[in-house]
Design a protein around this motif. Structure first.
Motif, PDB file in Angstrom:
ATOM      1  N   LEU A 181       8.229  31.150 -13.510  1.00 20.77           N
ATOM      2  CA  LEU A 181       8.858  32.433 -13.183  1.00 20.77           C
ATOM      3  C   LEU A 181       9.970  32.266 -12.153  1.00 20.77           C
ATOM      4  N   VAL A 182       9.749  31.433 -11.160  1.00 16.31           N
ATOM      5  CA  VAL A 182      10.792  31.180 -10.154  1.00 16.31           C
ATOM      6  C   VAL A 182      12.056  30.635 -10.819  1.00 16.31           C
ATOM      7  N   ASP A 183      11.861  29.729 -11.757  1.00 21.96           N
ATOM      8  CA  ASP A 183      13.021  29.168 -12.468  1.00 21.96           C
ATOM      9  C   ASP A 183      13.626  30.179 -13.449  1.00 21.96           C
ATOM     10  N   LYS A 184      12.778  31.001 -14.055  1.00 25.68           N
ATOM     11  CA  LYS A 184      13.268  32.029 -14.985  1.00 25.68           C
ATOM     12  C   LYS A 184      14.241  32.971 -14.285  1.00 25.68           C
ATOM     13  N   TYR A 185      13.926  33.330 -13.038  1.00 33.04           N
ATOM     14  CA  TYR A 185      14.774  34.261 -12.297  1.00 33.04           C
ATOM     15  C   TYR A 185      15.801  33.552 -11.411  1.00 33.04           C
ATOM     16  N   GLN A 186      16.002  32.281 -11.716  1.00 34.23           N
ATOM     17  CA  GLN A 186      17.096  31.480 -11.137  1.00 34.23           C
ATOM     18  C   GLN A 186      17.099  31.485  -9.610  1.00 34.23           C
ATOM     19  N   ILE A 187      15.899  31.331  -9.033  1.00 33.90           N
ATOM     20  CA  ILE A 187      15.792  31.168  -7.582  1.00 33.90           C
ATOM     21  C   ILE A 187      16.143  29.719  -7.275  1.00 33.90           C
ATOM     22  N   LYS A 188      17.358  29.497  -6.841  1.00 36.02           N
ATOM     23  CA  LYS A 188      17.813  28.126  -6.610  1.00 36.02           C
ATOM     24  C   LYS A 188      17.457  27.616  -5.204  1.00 36.02           C
ATOM     25  N   LYS A 189      17.291  28.570  -4.291  1.00 37.92           N
ATOM     26  CA  LYS A 189      16.887  28.226  -2.927  1.00 37.92           C
ATOM     27  C   LYS A 189      15.944  29.326  -2.455  1.00 37.92           C
TER      28      LYS A 189
ATOM     29  N   THR B 222       0.840  -1.198   0.000  1.00 40.69           N
ATOM     30  CA  THR B 222       0.000   0.000   0.000  1.00 40.69           C
ATOM     31  C   THR B 222       0.873   1.244   0.000  1.00 40.69           C
ATOM     32  N   LEU B 223       0.567   2.176  -0.889  1.00 42.33           N
ATOM     33  CA  LEU B 223       1.299   3.438  -0.914  1.00 42.33           C
ATOM     34  C   LEU B 223       0.890   4.287   0.280  1.00 42.33           C
ATOM     35  N   LEU B 224       1.905   4.827   0.974  1.00 44.03           N
ATOM     36  CA  LEU B 224       1.662   5.711   2.110  1.00 44.03           C
ATOM     37  C   LEU B 224       2.210   7.097   1.800  1.00 44.03           C
ATOM     38  N   GLY B 225       1.574   8.113   2.342  1.00 38.71           N
ATOM     39  CA  GLY B 225       2.102   9.465   2.224  1.00 38.71           C
ATOM     40  C   GLY B 225       3.294   9.630   3.148  1.00 38.71           C
ATOM     41  N   VAL B 226       4.390  10.148   2.626  1.00 44.20           N
ATOM     42  CA  VAL B 226       5.609  10.289   3.440  1.00 44.20           C
ATOM     43  C   VAL B 226       6.010  11.749   3.629  1.00 44.20           C
ATOM     44  N   SER B 227       5.328  12.677   2.959  1.00 44.90           N
ATOM     45  CA  SER B 227       5.622  14.098   3.163  1.00 44.90           C
ATOM     46  C   SER B 227       4.436  14.925   2.684  1.00 44.90           C
ATOM     47  N   GLY B 228       4.407  16.198   3.080  1.00 47.21           N
ATOM     48  CA  GLY B 228       3.394  17.140   2.605  1.00 47.21           C
ATOM     49  C   GLY B 228       1.960  16.715   2.878  1.00 47.21           C
ATOM     50  N   LEU B 229       1.063  17.154   2.019  1.00 50.44           N
ATOM     51  CA  LEU B 229      -0.356  16.824   2.168  1.00 50.44           C
ATOM     52  C   LEU B 229      -0.611  15.334   1.991  1.00 50.44           C
TER      53      LEU B 229
ATOM     54  N   VAL C 109      14.153  21.812  -6.338  1.00 47.84           N
ATOM     55  CA  VAL C 109      13.131  20.818  -6.638  1.00 47.84           C
ATOM     56  C   VAL C 109      13.507  19.484  -6.004  1.00 47.84           C
ATOM     57  N   ILE C 110      12.545  18.585  -5.927  1.00 47.93           N
ATOM     58  CA  ILE C 110      12.781  17.247  -5.385  1.00 47.93           C
ATOM     59  C   ILE C 110      13.537  16.411  -6.411  1.00 47.93           C
ATOM     60  N   ASN C 111      14.567  15.728  -5.937  1.00 48.57           N
ATOM     61  CA  ASN C 111      15.285  14.777  -6.779  1.00 48.57           C
ATOM     62  C   ASN C 111      14.475  13.482  -6.801  1.00 48.57           C
ATOM     63  N   LYS C 112      13.768  13.236  -7.894  1.00 51.74           N
ATOM     64  CA  LYS C 112      12.842  12.101  -7.955  1.00 51.74           C
ATOM     65  C   LYS C 112      13.558  10.749  -7.795  1.00 51.74           C
ATOM     66  N   LYS C 113      14.817  10.673  -8.263  1.00 49.73           N
ATOM     67  CA  LYS C 113      15.549   9.406  -8.170  1.00 49.73           C
ATOM     68  C   LYS C 113      15.958   9.094  -6.737  1.00 49.73           C
ATOM     69  N   ASP C 114      16.237  10.130  -5.967  1.00 51.18           N
ATOM     70  CA  ASP C 114      16.639   9.944  -4.574  1.00 51.18           C
ATOM     71  C   ASP C 114      16.136  11.141  -3.768  1.00 51.18           C
TER      72      ASP C 114
ATOM     73  N   SER D 121      18.050  12.674  -0.706  1.00 51.17           N
ATOM     74  CA  SER D 121      19.486  12.906  -0.818  1.00 51.17           C
ATOM     75  C   SER D 121      19.840  14.388  -0.727  1.00 51.17           C
ATOM     76  N   GLY D 122      18.892  15.269  -0.996  1.00 47.50           N
ATOM     77  CA  GLY D 122      19.177  16.699  -0.976  1.00 47.50           C
ATOM     78  C   GLY D 122      18.135  17.471  -0.216  1.00 47.50           C
ATOM     79  N   ALA D 123      18.129  18.799  -0.437  1.00 46.51           N
ATOM     80  CA  ALA D 123      17.223  19.679   0.306  1.00 46.51           C
ATOM     81  C   ALA D 123      15.879  19.830  -0.375  1.00 46.51           C
ATOM     82  N   GLY D 124      15.694  19.205  -1.530  1.00 44.89           N
ATOM     83  CA  GLY D 124      14.475  19.408  -2.299  1.00 44.89           C
ATOM     84  C   GLY D 124      13.210  18.944  -1.618  1.00 44.89           C
ATOM     85  N   ILE D 125      13.310  17.926  -0.766  1.00 49.82           N
ATOM     86  CA  ILE D 125      12.131  17.375  -0.100  1.00 49.82           C
ATOM     87  C   ILE D 125      11.530  18.382   0.889  1.00 49.82           C
TER      88      ILE D 125
END
Length: 588
Positions: free
Chosen positions: A252-260, A184-191, A281-286, A289-293
């Motif tokens: 727009l966030v990506d256009k203005y290079q908001i990386k964090k 069964t899929l469980l929610g692990v973050s957010g909503l 953004v979330i690293n879908k593969k892992d 592993s980073g701050a995206g989550i």
């Protein structure tokens, strides 16, 4: 002698058979769903050996935007083909005529298939309603046109919505009394996590057929449609997000290079989230592993001069800012000459518009003398120091929180800092120990725009049953605690507008936007250095249109050099986007 040996062998054989029997009983009766350390479900695996299936819908509840559009998944009308077609003579030519797929391509696709598939998956060919009807009217066994649920490759507001995953141990821990598959899929973050109990599947919808050892049909070529057949489930969680605005905000966030960093956009009328963007953004593969989550919009950040709004409210209420009073803005907060931002003598209104640190350091010290807790009291009145996300009682869950990962804010950490004049001065300009989440800052702006009325922020408006009726409603709710007075609110509104209209205001870049903007800028020193240069948090927080407020918006760029920007351009483009969107709606 030989009798003893025979008895010994007999005993060994009986013992071995007994142990084997016990083990078989464990496997067949007791460990059918949790065999071995890998927790293999033997019943499910047995069924898999005898059947082939195509899952149409995994049964987990869906997230919708405020207009009813699916956010995490999409339903696509697809052509489904079963592998047993290669063993029968089927009319591929007619299917080709309807779908436009060459007959040879269809047959080659079936030839290489080992299980049922949607043609073209992962980018399936989408059929029209007419094509679906005509395909199904052919009544070819193993050929179907159905609506199948697919996961989106790019999920809007992915940190807010959250992730799901499989975890057999967590299934048992979280839901010990429910009969759920370990897959069964469980929610692990957010909503996904906070609404997990509502989203649990009743079962999968799927097309199934039975096969023999060679993969051929076991009971003829009849394909069965399996469905939980519950008119109420799966449920739909209707968020307050506007999918179109959310996607354009992310661009727009990506256009203005908001990386964090990112942005929060609130609908002031019902105090709900229209868009929320967090970077990285979330690293879908892992994912972990980073701050995206992590949703940066729900985490406390150093806010800098945006906090001067709180100091201004306290100073107004305690009569520290009469119109004739002048502040020496040629000096820094510590009294040394200000070389970079030498504004000379300024009154309170111009001090706020130009964001003079000296003025608000002095005011913070004077407030400290009156009461060491005044800054915290007014930060609470403007809902900066507590969580602001919707919470309340839902069914058997008391104090249910839509945003359980939301941080609280703070002004002071220690009593020593609270009583220290120099610390108070630094706190007055949003430095030292002052922290708030971008969501709370957006809510502060919405509160001021509404005339001081404090409300919880909703990310979800209701949960709907499958048939469209409401299961749970999340009404607009007030935030507890004292609020600022209507008079103080009116003064703050004028100050925030002056930031934009003053020729030297820090928000003068927004003066000619199609909507009149009121707001406050902030540049906070983080204490972090890269290559010998200090990093800063850049903010602009405001609301618009000024005379008839509809939106509260916060844009923030975290851990960047002082020379880096992006926030003003991002804020301005969001205002233009919303103006155009509103006028497009009126024309409709």
């Amino acid at each position: 002698m030989w009798k003893r040996r025979a008895l010994g062998w007999l005993f060994i054989c009986i013992t071995g058979l007994a142990l084997l029997l016990v083990r078989l009983m464990e496997i067949q009766l007791m460990e059918t769903e949790t065999f071995s350390k890998h927790n293999v479900n033997l019943l499910e695996e047995s069924v898999k050996q005898r059947t082939q299936e195509l899952v149409i819908d995994n049964g987990r509840g869906n997230f919708l935007d405020r207009n009813g559009e699916m956010l995490t998944h999409k339903k696509v009308s697809v052509l489904v083909l079963f592998p047993f077609l290669k063993k029968i003579d089927w009319d591929a030519n007619k299917v080709s005529d309807i779908t436009g797929i060459p007959e040879s391509v269809l047959k080659n696709a079936v030839k290489g298939a080992k299980k049922p598939f949607a043609y073209g998956d992962p980018q399936p060919l989408e059929l029209t309603a007419s094509q679906m009807e005509r395909v199904n009217q052919l009544n070819i066994p193993g050929v179907f046109a159905i609506e199948k649920k697919f996961e989106r490759s790019q999920v809007p507001a992915e940190q807010l919505i959250g992730l799901t995953g499989e975890n057999p141990k967590e299934v048992k821990k979280r839901y010990p009394t429910k009969e759920l598959s370990e897959k069964t899929l469980l929610g692990v973050s957010g909503l996904e996590e906070s609404f997990d109990e509502f989203l649990l599947p009743e079962g999968k919808s799927k097309l199934v057929y039975h096969v023999d050892g060679s993969g051929g049909p076991l009971f003829g070529i009849n394909v069965k449609y399996v469905d939980p057949a519950n008119p109420f489930y799966p449920v739909n969680v209707r968020t307050t997000i506007d999918k179109s605005i959310q996607q354009r905000a992310e661009e727009l966030v990506d256009k203005y290079q908001i990386k964090k960093g990112g942005l929060v956009l609130l609908n002031i009328e019902d105090n709900s989230v229209l868009a929320m963007v967090s970077r990285p953004v979330i690293n879908k593969k892992d994912p972990y592993s980073g701050a995206g989550i992590t949703n940066k919009m729900l985490k406390q950040q150093i806010m800098g001069s945006v906090f001067k709004t709180v100091v201004a409210a306290a100073a107004i209420d305690h009569n520290l800012v009469n119109p004739a009073r002048q502040f020496d803005c040629s000096k820094k907060i510590n009294g040394k000459p200000e070389l970079k931002y030498n504004y000379g003598m300024l009154d309170f209104t111009n001090s706020f518009a130009r964001s003079c640190n000296r003025t608000f350091g002095e005011l913070a010290k004077e407030l400290l003398k009156k009461d060491p807790h005044l800054l915290e009291e007014y930060a609470d009145k403007l809902s900066l120091t507590n969580t602001v996300g919707w919470q309340g009682d839902v069914y058997h869950t008391s104090n249910f929180k839509q945003l359980p990962d939301e941080d609280k804010g703070r002004v002071f950490v220690s009593d020593e800092a609270r009583k220290d004049a120099n610390m108070a001065a630094m706190s007055g300009i949003g430095q030292n120990e002052v922290r708030a989440t971008p969501l709370a800052v957006a809510n502060m702006m919405a509160t001021i725009a509404r005339g001081g009325k404090k409300e919880m922020v909703r990310a979800v408006s209701k949960i709907e049953y499958k048939n469209g009726t409401t299961m749970v409603d999340f009404p607009v709710q007030s935030l507890q605690g004292d609020s600022i007075s209507p008079y103080t609110t009116m003064r703050l509104q004028k100050l925030l507008r002056e930031v934009v209209t003053s020729p030297n205001g820090t928000g003068r870049w927004f003066k000619d936007l199609p909507y009149e903007v009121a707001g406050k800028s902030g540049t906070a020193e983080t204490g972090k250095y890269v290559a010998g240069k200090q990093l800063h948090n850049k903010w602009f927080a405001g609301y618009f249109p000024y005379k008839d407020p509809k939106y509260a918006l916060v844009a923030v760029n975290l851990d960047v050099y002082d020379s880096e920007g992006g926030v003003n351009l991002l804020f301005a483009d969001m205002v233009k986007l919303l103006y155009e969107n509103d006028h497009d709606e009126r024309r409709k």
